[in-house]
Scaffold this motif. Structure first.
Motif, mmCIF file in Angstrom:
data_model
loop_
_atom_site.group_PDB
_atom_site.id
_atom_site.type_symbol
_atom_site.label_atom_id
_atom_site.label_comp_id
_atom_site.label_asym_id
_atom_site.label_seq_id
_atom_site.Cartn_x
_atom_site.Cartn_y
_atom_site.Cartn_z
ATOM 1 N N LEU A 148 24.536 146.407 157.099
ATOM 2 C CA LEU A 148 23.994 145.733 155.687
ATOM 3 C C LEU A 148 22.780 144.892 155.959
ATOM 4 C CD1 LEU A 148 24.675 144.681 152.923
ATOM 5 C CD2 LEU A 148 26.037 142.803 153.922
ATOM 6 N N LEU A 149 22.371 144.277 157.064
ATOM 7 C CA LEU A 149 21.130 143.755 157.182
ATOM 8 C C LEU A 149 19.917 144.818 157.121
ATOM 9 C CD1 LEU A 149 22.087 140.961 159.736
ATOM 10 C CD2 LEU A 149 21.707 140.639 157.243
ATOM 11 N N VAL A 150 20.054 145.839 157.770
ATOM 12 C CA VAL A 150 19.089 146.911 157.734
ATOM 13 C C VAL A 150 18.865 147.098 156.504
ATOM 14 C CG1 VAL A 150 18.654 149.479 158.601
ATOM 15 C CG2 VAL A 150 19.497 147.595 160.063
ATOM 16 N N VAL A 151 19.898 147.685 155.741
ATOM 17 C CA VAL A 151 19.647 148.112 154.175
ATOM 18 C C VAL A 151 19.106 146.897 153.379
ATOM 19 C CG1 VAL A 151 20.992 148.816 151.979
ATOM 20 C CG2 VAL A 151 21.582 149.729 154.337
ATOM 21 N N LEU A 152 19.378 145.880 153.541
ATOM 22 C CA LEU A 152 18.695 144.680 152.707
ATOM 23 C C LEU A 152 17.254 144.574 153.216
ATOM 24 C CD1 LEU A 152 21.896 142.268 152.390
ATOM 25 C CD2 LEU A 152 20.865 143.836 150.765
ATOM 26 N N GLY A 153 17.050 144.567 154.589
ATOM 27 C CA GLY A 153 15.722 144.447 154.885
ATOM 28 C C GLY A 153 14.852 145.399 154.204
ATOM 29 N N LEU A 154 15.325 146.760 154.402
ATOM 30 C CA LEU A 154 14.396 147.695 153.762
ATOM 31 C C LEU A 154 14.228 147.479 152.367
ATOM 32 C CD1 LEU A 154 16.335 150.978 155.723
ATOM 33 C CD2 LEU A 154 13.801 149.985 156.106
ATOM 34 N N LEU A 155 15.366 147.036 151.636
ATOM 35 C CA LEU A 155 15.066 146.606 150.186
ATOM 36 C C LEU A 155 14.193 145.458 149.828
ATOM 37 C CD1 LEU A 155 18.911 147.087 148.985
ATOM 38 C CD2 LEU A 155 16.830 148.566 148.344
ATOM 39 N N ALA A 156 14.059 144.571 150.638
ATOM 40 C CA ALA A 156 13.208 143.265 150.730
ATOM 41 C C ALA A 156 11.892 143.809 151.030
ATOM 42 C CB ALA A 156 13.725 142.275 151.515
ATOM 43 N N CYS A 157 11.722 144.660 151.923
ATOM 44 C CA CYS A 157 10.372 145.275 152.322
ATOM 45 C C CYS A 157 9.854 146.008 151.338
ATOM 46 C CB CYS A 157 10.437 146.071 153.638
ATOM 47 S SG CYS A 157 8.795 146.594 154.048
ATOM 48 N N ALA A 158 10.556 146.926 150.547
ATOM 49 C CA ALA A 158 10.236 147.651 149.399
ATOM 50 C C ALA A 158 9.705 146.869 148.511
ATOM 51 C CB ALA A 158 11.207 148.647 149.159
ATOM 52 N N ALA A 159 10.615 146.027 148.237
ATOM 53 C CA ALA A 159 10.537 145.021 146.965
ATOM 54 C C ALA A 159 8.993 144.259 147.117
ATOM 55 C CB ALA A 159 11.258 144.165 146.633
ATOM 56 N N ASP A 203 24.836 146.270 142.885
ATOM 57 C CA ASP A 203 25.499 146.264 143.896
ATOM 58 C C ASP A 203 24.674 145.579 145.078
ATOM 59 O OD1 ASP A 203 28.120 147.291 143.326
ATOM 60 O OD2 ASP A 203 27.615 149.260 144.133
ATOM 61 N N ASP A 204 23.417 146.026 145.113
ATOM 62 C CA ASP A 204 22.487 145.410 145.874
ATOM 63 C C ASP A 204 22.217 143.987 145.825
ATOM 64 O OD1 ASP A 204 22.197 147.701 147.520
ATOM 65 O OD2 ASP A 204 20.571 148.543 146.295
ATOM 66 N N THR A 205 22.128 143.604 144.525
ATOM 67 C CA THR A 205 21.836 142.242 143.929
ATOM 68 C C THR A 205 23.235 141.096 144.445
ATOM 69 O OG1 THR A 205 20.758 142.798 142.030
ATOM 70 C CG2 THR A 205 21.700 140.652 142.013
ATOM 71 N N VAL A 206 24.271 141.574 144.316
ATOM 72 C CA VAL A 206 25.443 140.924 144.661
ATOM 73 C C VAL A 206 25.450 140.715 146.407
ATOM 74 C CG1 VAL A 206 28.043 140.780 144.843
ATOM 75 C CG2 VAL A 206 26.612 141.360 142.810
ATOM 76 N N ARG A 207 25.141 142.094 147.015
ATOM 77 C CA ARG A 207 25.211 142.045 148.517
ATOM 78 C C ARG A 207 23.907 141.009 148.820
ATOM 79 N NH1 ARG A 207 25.213 147.934 148.109
ATOM 80 N NH2 ARG A 207 27.196 148.336 148.083
ATOM 81 N N ALA A 208 22.689 140.999 148.446
ATOM 82 C CA ALA A 208 21.629 140.155 148.721
ATOM 83 C C ALA A 208 22.065 138.664 148.618
ATOM 84 C CB ALA A 208 20.380 140.631 147.936
ATOM 85 N N ALA A 209 22.838 138.393 147.435
ATOM 86 C CA ALA A 209 23.172 136.835 147.231
ATOM 87 C C ALA A 209 24.157 136.497 148.467
ATOM 88 C CB ALA A 209 23.507 137.156 145.839
#
Length: 172
Positions: free
Chosen positions: A19-30, A43-49
């Motif tokens: 989960l952290l890898v996916v969120l890290g990639l999303l954060a980096c992309a953003a 789904d990503d918004t809820v997971r990130a929060a």
């Protein structure tokens, strides 16, 4: 420590690391491509929060949230993090599925606290999400309706949590 217990302790870390890898990639992309950044999916918004809230909870207990690429903590530290994250003692919540499989969850721990903050009713969320996630379209209509309502509430609360973190200058 028995091999099965070691495996059981490692499984939550593997899932969390993914989960952290996916969120890290999303954060980096953003963060890396502000002009081309796409909004997070619901789904990503809820997971990130949820990740932000669980990280805060772990840090408040003096524990370092696990991150991919970091050296693994000691076994004792892993046990402390797993206990803080998922709760301890007897599981307070229980759902029995039609196939007889029983799913249990704690109401203490950082994950439960994050779910309570996001969904407003962690026991109800656990019951309906367990049923809907396992039975899919065969889940009873009232459970599917409650799932949708609680999910919308979580999305609104997740956006508020992430916006607050952005405003305060803390990273989601």
């Amino acid at each position: 420590m028995p091999r099965t217990l070691r495996g059981a302790l490692a499984r939550p870390f593997v899932a969390l690391a993914r989960l952290l890898v996916v969120l890290g990639l999303l954060a980096c992309a953003a963060g890396c491509a502000q002009t081309r950044a796409r909004p997070l999916t619901p789904d990503d918004t809820v997971r990130a929060a949820q990740l932000l809230l669980t990280d805060r909870c772990l840090r408040a207990q003096g524990l370092a949230p696990p991150r991919p690429g970091q050296p693994p903590p000691s076994k004792a530290e892993q046990r402390r993090v797993v206990t803080a994250l998922f709760g301890a003692g007897r599981a307070e919540l229980r759902v029995e599925l039609p196939n007889g499989y029983v799913v249990r969850r704690h109401t203490d721990g950082c994950l439960a606290a994050a779910q309570q903050r996001l969904y407003g009713d962690q026991p109800r969320w656990f019951a309906v999400s367990t049923t809907v996630d396992n039975l899919k379209s065969k889940a009873p209509q009232p459970d599917r309706a409650a799932y949708a309502v609680l999910r919308e509430k979580a999305l609104a609360n997740a956006r508020a949590v992430l916006n607050s973190a952005r405003t305060k200058g803390t990273s989601p």
